[in-house]
Design a protein around this motif. Structure first.
Motif, mmCIF file in Angstrom:
data_model
loop_
_atom_site.group_PDB
_atom_site.id
_atom_site.type_symbol
_atom_site.label_atom_id
_atom_site.label_comp_id
_atom_site.label_asym_id
_atom_site.label_seq_id
_atom_site.Cartn_x
_atom_site.Cartn_y
_atom_site.Cartn_z
ATOM 1 N N ARG A 1 -23.665 66.672 9.272
ATOM 2 C CA ARG A 1 -22.479 67.452 9.607
ATOM 3 C C ARG A 1 -22.592 68.894 9.124
ATOM 4 O O ARG A 1 -23.034 69.132 8.005
ATOM 5 N N THR A 2 -22.176 69.781 9.974
ATOM 6 C CA THR A 2 -22.071 71.221 9.686
ATOM 7 C C THR A 2 -23.440 71.866 9.443
ATOM 8 O O THR A 2 -24.463 71.192 9.296
ATOM 9 N N ILE A 3 -23.424 73.171 9.352
ATOM 10 C CA ILE A 3 -24.655 73.937 9.086
ATOM 11 C C ILE A 3 -25.271 73.530 7.755
ATOM 12 O O ILE A 3 -26.491 73.549 7.601
ATOM 13 N N TRP A 4 -24.430 73.118 6.814
ATOM 14 C CA TRP A 4 -24.950 72.768 5.488
ATOM 15 C C TRP A 4 -25.697 71.440 5.525
ATOM 16 O O TRP A 4 -26.594 71.216 4.730
ATOM 17 N N GLY A 5 -25.319 70.563 6.431
ATOM 18 C CA GLY A 5 -26.002 69.275 6.546
ATOM 19 C C GLY A 5 -27.368 69.380 7.186
ATOM 20 O O GLY A 5 -28.288 68.621 6.845
ATOM 21 N N VAL A 6 -27.537 70.287 8.132
ATOM 22 C CA VAL A 6 -28.802 70.329 8.885
ATOM 23 C C VAL A 6 -29.828 71.294 8.291
ATOM 24 O O VAL A 6 -31.020 71.188 8.589
ATOM 25 N N ILE A 7 -29.382 72.213 7.452
ATOM 26 C CA ILE A 7 -30.298 73.275 7.013
ATOM 27 C C ILE A 7 -31.538 72.755 6.275
ATOM 28 O O ILE A 7 -32.642 73.289 6.486
ATOM 29 N N PRO A 8 -31.454 71.701 5.444
ATOM 30 C CA PRO A 8 -32.678 71.268 4.747
ATOM 31 C C PRO A 8 -33.783 70.811 5.699
ATOM 32 O O PRO A 8 -34.964 71.053 5.441
ATOM 33 N N TYR A 9 -33.438 70.152 6.804
ATOM 34 C CA TYR A 9 -34.462 69.704 7.757
ATOM 35 C C TYR A 9 -35.243 70.898 8.303
ATOM 36 O O TYR A 9 -36.436 70.804 8.567
ATOM 37 N N LEU A 10 -34.526 72.007 8.495
ATOM 38 C CA LEU A 10 -35.161 73.199 9.067
ATOM 39 C C LEU A 10 -36.005 73.917 8.023
ATOM 40 O O LEU A 10 -37.167 74.233 8.266
ATOM 41 N N THR A 11 -35.435 74.159 6.875
ATOM 42 C CA THR A 11 -36.164 74.931 5.860
ATOM 43 C C THR A 11 -37.358 74.143 5.298
ATOM 44 O O THR A 11 -38.318 74.736 4.830
ATOM 45 N N GLU A 12 -37.293 72.817 5.360
ATOM 46 C CA GLU A 12 -38.394 71.986 4.854
ATOM 47 C C GLU A 12 -39.364 71.586 5.955
ATOM 48 O O GLU A 12 -40.247 70.745 5.735
ATOM 49 N N ASN A 13 -39.169 72.129 7.159
ATOM 50 C CA ASN A 13 -40.065 71.825 8.294
ATOM 51 C C ASN A 13 -40.218 70.324 8.513
ATOM 52 O O ASN A 13 -41.308 69.824 8.764
ATOM 53 N N ALA A 14 -39.108 69.599 8.424
ATOM 54 C CA ALA A 14 -39.169 68.143 8.501
ATOM 55 C C ALA A 14 -38.923 67.613 9.909
ATOM 56 O O ALA A 14 -39.086 66.413 10.145
ATOM 57 N N ILE A 15 -38.511 68.483 10.831
ATOM 58 C CA ILE A 15 -38.196 67.999 12.185
ATOM 59 C C ILE A 15 -38.701 68.977 13.238
ATOM 60 O O ILE A 15 -39.018 70.135 12.948
ATOM 61 N N ASP A 16 -38.717 68.479 14.491
ATOM 62 C CA ASP A 16 -39.130 69.316 15.622
ATOM 63 C C ASP A 16 -37.965 69.603 16.563
ATOM 64 O O ASP A 16 -37.985 70.585 17.305
ATOM 65 N N ILE A 17 -36.991 68.696 16.575
ATOM 66 C CA ILE A 17 -35.861 68.793 17.506
ATOM 67 C C ILE A 17 -34.591 68.416 16.752
ATOM 68 O O ILE A 17 -34.602 67.470 15.953
#
Ligand SMILES: [Mg+2]
Length: 408
Positions: free
Chosen positions: A269-285
Protein backbone atom coordinates in the motif's frame (compact mmCIF):
# COMPACT_ATOMS: atom_id res chain seq x y z
CA UNK A 1 -11.76 23.43 14.12
CA UNK A 2 -10.82 23.87 10.51
CA UNK A 3 -8.32 26.46 9.37
CA UNK A 4 -8.61 28.17 6.03
CA UNK A 5 -5.40 27.93 3.99
CA UNK A 6 -5.99 31.49 2.82
CA UNK A 7 -5.70 34.58 4.97
CA UNK A 8 -7.85 37.70 4.52
CA UNK A 9 -4.81 39.40 3.01
CA UNK A 10 -4.58 36.61 0.47
CA UNK A 11 -8.22 37.06 -0.26
CA UNK A 12 -7.63 40.70 -1.18
CA UNK A 13 -4.44 40.01 -3.08
CA UNK A 14 -5.89 37.20 -5.15
CA UNK A 15 -9.31 38.64 -5.72
CA UNK A 16 -10.48 37.15 -8.99
CA UNK A 17 -11.21 40.47 -10.69
CA UNK A 18 -7.84 41.79 -9.50
CA UNK A 19 -6.18 38.74 -11.02
CA UNK A 20 -7.96 39.13 -14.33
CA UNK A 21 -7.15 42.82 -14.37
CA UNK A 22 -3.46 42.17 -13.77
CA UNK A 23 -3.52 39.88 -16.75
CA UNK A 24 -5.15 42.57 -18.86
CA UNK A 25 -8.17 40.39 -19.31
CA UNK A 26 -10.61 42.18 -17.06
CA UNK A 27 -13.32 42.38 -19.67
CA UNK A 28 -12.45 39.72 -22.20
CA UNK A 29 -11.46 37.17 -19.54
CA UNK A 30 -14.67 37.41 -17.58
CA UNK A 31 -16.58 37.00 -20.80
CA UNK A 32 -14.43 33.99 -21.65
CA UNK A 33 -15.07 32.35 -18.31
CA UNK A 34 -18.74 33.03 -18.53
CA UNK A 35 -18.65 31.18 -21.84
CA UNK A 36 -18.64 27.89 -19.96
CA UNK A 37 -20.09 28.95 -16.64
CA UNK A 38 -22.56 31.45 -15.41
CA UNK A 39 -23.05 33.20 -12.12
CA UNK A 40 -20.77 34.01 -9.21
CA UNK A 41 -21.84 30.91 -7.31
CA UNK A 42 -21.06 28.47 -10.09
CA UNK A 43 -18.24 26.28 -8.77
CA UNK A 44 -16.84 25.79 -12.24
CA UNK A 45 -16.25 29.50 -12.66
CA UNK A 46 -13.82 29.88 -9.81
CA UNK A 47 -10.21 29.74 -10.98
CA UNK A 48 -8.89 29.92 -7.44
CA UNK A 49 -9.98 27.31 -4.98
CA UNK A 50 -11.19 29.62 -2.24
CA UNK A 51 -13.86 31.00 -4.57
CA UNK A 52 -15.33 27.60 -5.21
CA UNK A 53 -18.60 26.97 -3.46
CA UNK A 54 -18.78 23.24 -4.07
CA UNK A 55 -18.79 21.30 -0.81
CA UNK A 56 -19.09 17.67 0.23
CA UNK A 57 -22.47 17.08 1.80
CA UNK A 58 -22.85 13.34 2.37
CA UNK A 59 -21.25 9.94 2.08
CA UNK A 60 -23.36 6.82 1.73
CA UNK A 61 -21.78 3.38 1.96
CA UNK A 62 -23.68 0.65 0.08
CA UNK A 63 -22.67 -2.83 1.19
CA UNK A 64 -23.00 -5.29 -1.67
CA UNK A 65 -21.66 -8.83 -1.27
CA UNK A 66 -18.01 -8.69 -0.18
CA UNK A 67 -17.47 -4.99 -0.84
CA UNK A 68 -18.77 -1.49 -0.30
CA UNK A 69 -19.71 1.12 -2.90
CA UNK A 70 -19.44 4.65 -1.57
CA UNK A 71 -21.42 7.54 -2.98
CA UNK A 72 -20.14 11.01 -2.11
CA UNK A 73 -22.61 13.83 -2.76
CA UNK A 74 -22.05 17.57 -3.00
CA UNK A 75 -24.12 20.71 -2.73
CA UNK A 76 -23.64 21.23 -6.49
CA UNK A 77 -25.78 18.24 -7.39
CA UNK A 78 -22.68 16.37 -8.50
CA UNK A 79 -21.83 13.04 -6.92
CA UNK A 80 -19.05 10.49 -7.24
CA UNK A 81 -18.69 6.75 -6.68
CA UNK A 82 -15.89 4.59 -5.34
CA UNK A 83 -15.33 0.93 -4.45
CA UNK A 84 -13.89 -0.54 -1.25
CA UNK A 85 -12.72 -4.14 -1.39
CA UNK A 86 -10.60 -6.45 0.71
CA UNK A 87 -12.04 -5.32 4.05
CA UNK A 88 -14.87 -6.99 5.98
CA UNK A 89 -17.72 -5.00 4.39
CA UNK A 90 -19.50 -4.07 7.62
CA UNK A 91 -16.17 -2.71 8.92
CA UNK A 92 -15.47 -0.82 5.69
CA UNK A 93 -18.91 0.77 5.72
CA UNK A 94 -18.46 1.91 9.32
CA UNK A 95 -14.95 3.23 8.72
CA UNK A 96 -15.96 5.12 5.57
CA UNK A 97 -18.88 6.66 7.47
CA UNK A 98 -16.55 7.77 10.27
CA UNK A 99 -14.10 9.17 7.71
CA UNK A 100 -16.87 11.36 6.32
CA UNK A 101 -16.67 13.58 9.41
CA UNK A 102 -13.13 14.51 8.29
CA UNK A 103 -14.19 15.67 4.82
CA UNK A 104 -17.70 16.94 5.51
CA UNK A 105 -18.24 20.43 4.09
CA UNK A 106 -14.84 20.38 2.35
CA UNK A 107 -14.16 21.20 -1.29
CA UNK A 108 -14.12 17.77 -2.99
CA UNK A 109 -11.69 18.93 -5.69
CA UNK A 110 -8.87 19.34 -3.15
CA UNK A 111 -8.23 15.63 -3.59
CA UNK A 112 -4.60 15.51 -2.50
CA UNK A 113 -5.39 17.59 0.58
CA UNK A 114 -8.34 15.39 1.52
CA UNK A 115 -6.30 12.23 0.92
CA UNK A 116 -3.66 13.52 3.33
CA UNK A 117 -6.38 14.57 5.78
CA UNK A 118 -7.76 11.03 5.89
CA UNK A 119 -4.36 9.33 5.89
CA UNK A 120 -2.93 11.40 8.72
CA UNK A 121 -6.10 11.43 10.80
CA UNK A 122 -5.03 8.60 13.10
CA UNK A 123 -1.35 7.86 13.42
CA UNK A 124 -1.99 4.32 14.65
CA UNK A 125 -4.04 3.38 11.59
CA UNK A 126 -1.83 5.17 9.08
CA UNK A 127 -0.93 2.89 6.19
CA UNK A 128 -3.01 -0.02 7.47
CA UNK A 129 -5.10 -2.00 5.01
CA UNK A 130 -8.48 -1.08 6.48
CA UNK A 131 -7.67 2.62 6.41
CA UNK A 132 -6.03 2.69 2.98
CA UNK A 133 -8.68 0.59 1.24
CA UNK A 134 -11.39 2.90 2.57
CA UNK A 135 -9.45 5.99 1.54
CA UNK A 136 -9.12 4.45 -1.93
CA UNK A 137 -12.89 4.21 -2.32
CA UNK A 138 -13.39 7.79 -1.21
CA UNK A 139 -10.50 8.96 -3.41
CA UNK A 140 -12.13 7.39 -6.50
CA UNK A 141 -15.37 9.19 -5.70
CA UNK A 142 -13.55 12.55 -5.35
CA UNK A 143 -11.86 12.13 -8.75
CA UNK A 144 -15.25 11.19 -10.21
CA UNK A 145 -16.71 14.42 -8.80
CA UNK A 146 -13.80 16.55 -10.06
CA UNK A 147 -14.10 15.12 -13.57
CA UNK A 148 -17.84 15.66 -13.66
CA UNK A 149 -17.45 19.20 -12.31
CA UNK A 150 -14.86 20.15 -14.91
CA UNK A 151 -16.56 18.07 -17.59
CA UNK A 152 -13.59 15.93 -18.47
CA UNK A 153 -12.49 12.28 -18.09
CA UNK A 154 -10.35 11.70 -15.01
CA UNK A 155 -7.36 10.66 -17.13
CA UNK A 156 -7.27 14.19 -18.57
CA UNK A 157 -6.87 15.54 -15.05
CA UNK A 158 -3.98 13.10 -14.58
CA UNK A 159 -2.02 14.55 -17.48
CA UNK A 160 -3.94 13.29 -20.47
CA UNK A 161 -3.86 10.01 -22.35
CA UNK A 162 -0.51 8.36 -23.00
CA UNK A 163 -2.15 5.54 -24.97
CA UNK A 164 -5.26 4.97 -27.06
CA UNK A 165 -6.26 1.62 -25.59
CA UNK A 166 -5.30 -0.57 -22.66
CA UNK A 167 -4.02 -4.12 -22.98
CA UNK A 168 -5.81 -6.47 -20.59
CA UNK A 169 -5.84 -10.09 -19.48
CA UNK A 170 -7.24 -12.66 -19.48
CA UNK A 171 -7.92 -12.61 -23.19
CA UNK A 172 -7.64 -14.91 -26.17
CA UNK A 173 -3.99 -13.87 -26.33
CA UNK A 174 -3.00 -13.57 -22.68
CA UNK A 175 -3.55 -16.01 -19.83
CA UNK A 176 -2.29 -16.39 -16.28
CA UNK A 177 -1.67 -19.73 -14.62
CA UNK A 178 -2.07 -19.74 -10.85
CA UNK A 179 -0.93 -21.86 -7.97
CA UNK A 180 -2.61 -22.58 -4.68
CA UNK A 181 -0.67 -23.24 -1.48
CA UNK A 182 2.25 -25.62 -1.86
CA UNK A 183 3.99 -27.34 1.05
CA UNK A 184 7.66 -26.80 1.83
CA UNK A 185 9.99 -28.65 -0.55
CA UNK A 186 7.62 -29.71 -3.30
CA UNK A 187 7.89 -33.19 -4.71
CA UNK A 188 8.65 -33.51 -8.43
CA UNK A 189 4.99 -34.30 -8.96
CA UNK A 190 3.91 -30.97 -7.43
CA UNK A 191 6.33 -28.99 -9.54
CA UNK A 192 5.56 -30.98 -12.69
CA UNK A 193 1.86 -30.21 -12.34
CA UNK A 194 2.58 -26.47 -12.47
CA UNK A 195 5.17 -26.84 -15.24
CA UNK A 196 2.77 -28.78 -17.44
CA UNK A 197 0.06 -26.15 -17.14
CA UNK A 198 2.46 -23.39 -18.10
CA UNK A 199 3.75 -25.42 -21.06
CA UNK A 200 0.22 -26.22 -22.21
CA UNK A 201 -0.70 -22.52 -22.14
CA UNK A 202 2.40 -21.61 -24.14
CA UNK A 203 1.64 -24.29 -26.71
CA UNK A 204 -1.95 -23.16 -27.02
CA UNK A 205 -1.13 -19.45 -27.46
CA UNK A 206 2.01 -19.83 -29.53
CA UNK A 207 4.95 -17.41 -29.61
CA UNK A 208 2.72 -14.34 -30.03
CA UNK A 209 0.68 -15.14 -26.94
CA UNK A 210 1.34 -13.99 -23.38
CA UNK A 211 1.61 -16.43 -20.49
CA UNK A 212 1.97 -15.35 -16.86
CA UNK A 213 2.34 -17.35 -13.67
CA UNK A 214 0.93 -16.28 -10.30
CA UNK A 215 2.54 -17.95 -7.29
CA UNK A 216 0.04 -16.15 -5.02
CA UNK A 217 2.73 -15.93 -2.32
CA UNK A 218 1.80 -19.57 -1.78
CA UNK A 219 4.82 -21.39 -3.20
CA UNK A 220 7.65 -21.56 -0.63
CA UNK A 221 10.88 -19.88 -1.83
CA UNK A 222 12.86 -23.10 -2.23
CA UNK A 223 10.11 -24.71 -4.30
CA UNK A 224 9.65 -21.54 -6.33
CA UNK A 225 13.32 -21.47 -7.30
CA UNK A 226 13.04 -25.08 -8.52
CA UNK A 227 9.84 -24.31 -10.39
CA UNK A 228 11.19 -21.15 -12.01
CA UNK A 229 14.12 -22.97 -13.60
CA UNK A 230 11.68 -25.48 -15.10
CA UNK A 231 9.29 -22.93 -16.62
CA UNK A 232 11.97 -20.55 -17.86
CA UNK A 233 11.97 -22.13 -21.38
CA UNK A 234 8.26 -21.27 -21.70
CA UNK A 235 9.14 -17.56 -21.81
CA UNK A 236 6.48 -16.25 -19.48
CA UNK A 237 5.88 -12.52 -19.15
CA UNK A 238 6.31 -12.55 -15.38
CA UNK A 239 6.22 -14.62 -12.24
CA UNK A 240 3.79 -12.92 -9.86
CA UNK A 241 3.82 -12.69 -6.06
CA UNK A 242 6.96 -14.75 -5.44
CA UNK A 243 6.62 -14.42 -1.66
CA UNK A 244 4.55 -12.99 1.16
CA UNK A 245 5.38 -9.28 1.66
CA UNK A 246 7.18 -8.34 4.83
CA UNK A 247 10.88 -8.97 4.39
CA UNK A 248 12.66 -7.36 1.45
CA UNK A 249 15.59 -9.76 1.89
CA UNK A 250 13.39 -12.66 0.75
CA UNK A 251 12.62 -10.89 -2.51
CA UNK A 252 16.25 -9.99 -3.06
CA UNK A 253 17.21 -13.64 -2.61
CA UNK A 254 14.55 -14.78 -5.07
CA UNK A 255 15.52 -12.09 -7.58
CA UNK A 256 19.12 -13.31 -7.50
CA UNK A 257 18.14 -16.94 -8.12
CA UNK A 258 15.25 -16.67 -10.57
CA UNK A 259 15.79 -15.87 -14.23
CA UNK A 260 12.18 -14.85 -14.94
CA UNK A 261 10.88 -11.26 -14.54
CA UNK A 262 9.31 -10.89 -11.09
CA UNK A 263 6.11 -8.95 -10.49
CA UNK A 264 4.35 -8.01 -7.29
CA UNK A 265 2.63 -5.20 -5.43
CA UNK A 266 -1.04 -6.10 -5.06
CA UNK A 267 -0.72 -6.41 -1.29
CA UNK A 268 1.46 -3.36 -0.79
CA UNK A 269 0.00 0.00 0.00
CA UNK A 270 1.02 3.55 -0.88
CA UNK A 271 4.36 4.85 -2.13
CA UNK A 272 5.92 3.87 1.18
CA UNK A 273 4.95 0.22 0.73
CA UNK A 274 6.42 -0.21 -2.75
CA UNK A 275 9.59 1.85 -2.51
CA UNK A 276 11.85 -0.88 -1.01
CA UNK A 277 11.22 -3.23 -3.97
CA UNK A 278 12.42 -0.49 -6.31
CA UNK A 279 15.41 0.78 -4.38
CA UNK A 280 16.59 -2.80 -3.67
CA UNK A 281 16.17 -3.87 -7.32
CA UNK A 282 14.01 -6.77 -6.17
CA UNK A 283 11.39 -6.66 -8.94
CA UNK A 284 10.94 -6.08 -12.66
CA UNK A 285 7.24 -5.19 -12.81
CA UNK A 286 5.02 -3.44 -10.26
CA UNK A 287 1.40 -4.45 -9.72
CA UNK A 288 -0.43 -1.88 -7.59
CA UNK A 289 -4.15 -2.37 -7.12
CA UNK A 290 -5.96 0.96 -7.32
CA UNK A 291 -8.38 -0.12 -4.60
CA UNK A 292 -5.75 -1.49 -2.24
CA UNK A 293 -2.94 0.98 -2.63
CA UNK A 294 -4.84 4.16 -1.84
CA UNK A 295 -6.87 4.98 -4.93
CA UNK A 296 -6.13 6.97 -8.05
CA UNK A 297 -4.03 9.49 -6.13
CA UNK A 298 -1.55 6.90 -4.84
CA UNK A 299 -1.50 4.72 -7.93
CA UNK A 300 -0.45 7.66 -10.07
CA UNK A 301 2.38 8.46 -7.66
CA UNK A 302 3.47 4.83 -7.57
CA UNK A 303 3.63 4.82 -11.38
CA UNK A 304 5.96 7.81 -11.22
CA UNK A 305 8.20 6.13 -8.66
CA UNK A 306 8.33 3.00 -10.82
CA UNK A 307 9.07 5.07 -13.92
CA UNK A 308 12.19 6.41 -12.25
CA UNK A 309 13.42 2.81 -11.96
CA UNK A 310 12.31 1.82 -15.50
CA UNK A 311 9.76 -0.55 -13.97
CA UNK A 312 6.43 -0.78 -15.84
CA UNK A 313 3.06 -1.28 -14.17
CA UNK A 314 0.91 -4.37 -14.66
CA UNK A 315 -1.94 -3.29 -12.37
CA UNK A 316 -3.56 -5.96 -10.24
CA UNK A 317 -7.32 -5.72 -10.35
CA UNK A 318 -10.03 -7.90 -8.89
CA UNK A 319 -12.32 -4.93 -8.40
CA UNK A 320 -15.64 -4.78 -10.17
CA UNK A 321 -16.12 -2.36 -13.06
CA UNK A 322 -16.07 0.67 -10.74
CA UNK A 323 -12.65 0.17 -9.16
CA UNK A 324 -11.41 -1.25 -12.46
CA UNK A 325 -12.44 1.90 -14.32
CA UNK A 326 -10.62 4.03 -11.75
CA UNK A 327 -7.51 1.94 -12.40
CA UNK A 328 -7.97 2.31 -16.17
CA UNK A 329 -7.88 6.11 -15.80
CA UNK A 330 -4.49 5.95 -14.12
CA UNK A 331 -3.28 3.41 -16.67
CA UNK A 332 -4.40 5.69 -19.49
CA UNK A 333 -2.18 8.47 -18.16
CA UNK A 334 1.14 6.77 -17.32
CA UNK A 335 4.15 6.17 -19.57
CA UNK A 336 5.37 2.71 -18.53
CA UNK A 337 2.65 0.10 -18.72
CA UNK A 338 2.62 -3.61 -19.52
CA UNK A 339 -0.79 -5.26 -19.10
CA UNK A 340 -3.86 -4.80 -16.85
CA UNK A 341 -5.80 -7.51 -15.01
CA UNK A 342 -9.51 -7.37 -15.84
CA UNK A 343 -12.36 -9.76 -15.09
CA UNK A 344 -16.05 -9.49 -15.87
CA UNK A 345 -17.99 -9.87 -12.63
CA UNK A 346 -21.38 -10.57 -14.16
CA UNK A 347 -23.33 -10.28 -10.91
CA UNK A 348 -21.88 -6.89 -9.91
CA UNK A 349 -21.94 -5.86 -13.57
CA UNK A 350 -25.73 -5.86 -13.36
CA UNK A 351 -25.62 -2.40 -11.77
CA UNK A 352 -22.30 -1.04 -13.09
CA UNK A 353 -22.30 0.29 -16.63
CA UNK A 354 -18.87 1.44 -17.81
CA UNK A 355 -18.25 3.43 -20.99
CA UNK A 356 -15.16 1.50 -22.09
CA UNK A 357 -15.42 -1.50 -24.38
CA UNK A 358 -13.49 -4.78 -24.46
CA UNK A 359 -12.14 -5.96 -27.83
CA UNK A 360 -11.46 -9.50 -28.98
CA UNK A 361 -7.80 -8.59 -29.38
CA UNK A 362 -7.37 -8.21 -25.63
CA UNK A 363 -7.70 -4.46 -25.20
CA UNK A 364 -10.20 -2.08 -23.63
CA UNK A 365 -10.97 1.37 -24.97
CA UNK A 366 -10.44 4.42 -22.77
CA UNK A 367 -13.39 5.38 -20.53
CA UNK A 368 -15.63 8.05 -22.03
CA UNK A 369 -17.66 10.88 -20.57
CA UNK A 370 -16.96 13.01 -17.53
CA UNK A 371 -15.41 11.82 -14.29
CA UNK A 372 -14.82 8.07 -14.10
CA UNK A 373 -17.30 7.45 -16.89
CA UNK A 374 -19.32 4.73 -15.21
CA UNK A 375 -22.99 4.69 -14.33
CA UNK A 376 -24.23 3.07 -11.13
CA UNK A 377 -27.81 1.81 -11.19
CA UNK A 378 -28.71 2.29 -7.53
CA UNK A 379 -31.97 0.38 -7.71
CA UNK A 380 -30.23 -2.65 -9.19
CA UNK A 381 -27.40 -2.27 -6.66
CA UNK A 382 -29.98 -2.51 -3.90
CA UNK A 383 -31.51 -5.59 -5.53
CA UNK A 384 -28.18 -7.41 -5.86
CA UNK A 385 -27.20 -6.35 -2.33
CA UNK A 386 -30.39 -7.73 -0.82
CA UNK A 387 -29.68 -11.39 -1.61
CA UNK A 388 -30.76 -13.10 1.64
CA UNK A 389 -28.68 -16.20 0.89
CA UNK A 390 -25.37 -14.32 0.82
CA UNK A 391 -23.05 -14.42 3.84
CA UNK A 392 -19.64 -12.80 3.99
CA UNK A 393 -16.93 -15.41 4.31
CA UNK A 394 -13.22 -15.03 5.07
CA UNK A 395 -11.06 -16.07 2.11
CA UNK A 396 -8.80 -18.18 4.30
CA UNK A 397 -7.23 -19.79 6.08
CA UNK A 398 -6.09 -22.66 3.89
CA UNK A 399 -4.37 -25.71 5.31
CA UNK A 400 -1.59 -28.08 4.28
CA UNK A 401 -2.20 -31.85 4.39
CA UNK A 402 -0.64 -32.00 7.87
CA UNK A 403 -3.14 -29.51 9.24
CA UNK A 404 -0.80 -26.52 9.48
CA UNK A 405 -1.91 -23.17 8.14
CA UNK A 406 -0.71 -22.33 4.63
CA UNK A 407 0.53 -19.05 3.25
CA UNK A 408 -1.68 -17.42 0.66
MG1 LIG B 1 -2.06 -12.11 -7.98
Amino acid sequence: MRCSPYSDADATRFDRRHLMGSLGLATAGVGLLRGFASGEDDPVEAPIDRHSTIRIRSLQPHICRDRVYVKVETNAGIFGWGEIKGVVPSVAATLATEMFSLIDNQNPTRIEHLWQTLYRAERNQRGGAFMVHCIAGIDMALWDIAGKLWKTPVYRLLGGPTRERIRVYPSAKAVKIGSGPRPQSGDPFDIEEMVSRVRAARQRLGPRGTVMFDAHSAVPPATLIQLASRIEPSNILFLEEPAVPGNIEVFKRLKQQIGIPLALGERDRTIWGVIPYLTENAIDILQPDCGYTGGITQMKKIATLAEAFHVPLAPHCTQSYLGMTASFHVTASIPLFLIHESYDNKLLGRFLHPTWKRSDEGYVSLPEGHGLGIEVDEAMLATVASDPAYRYRWRGPQFYPDGSVADY
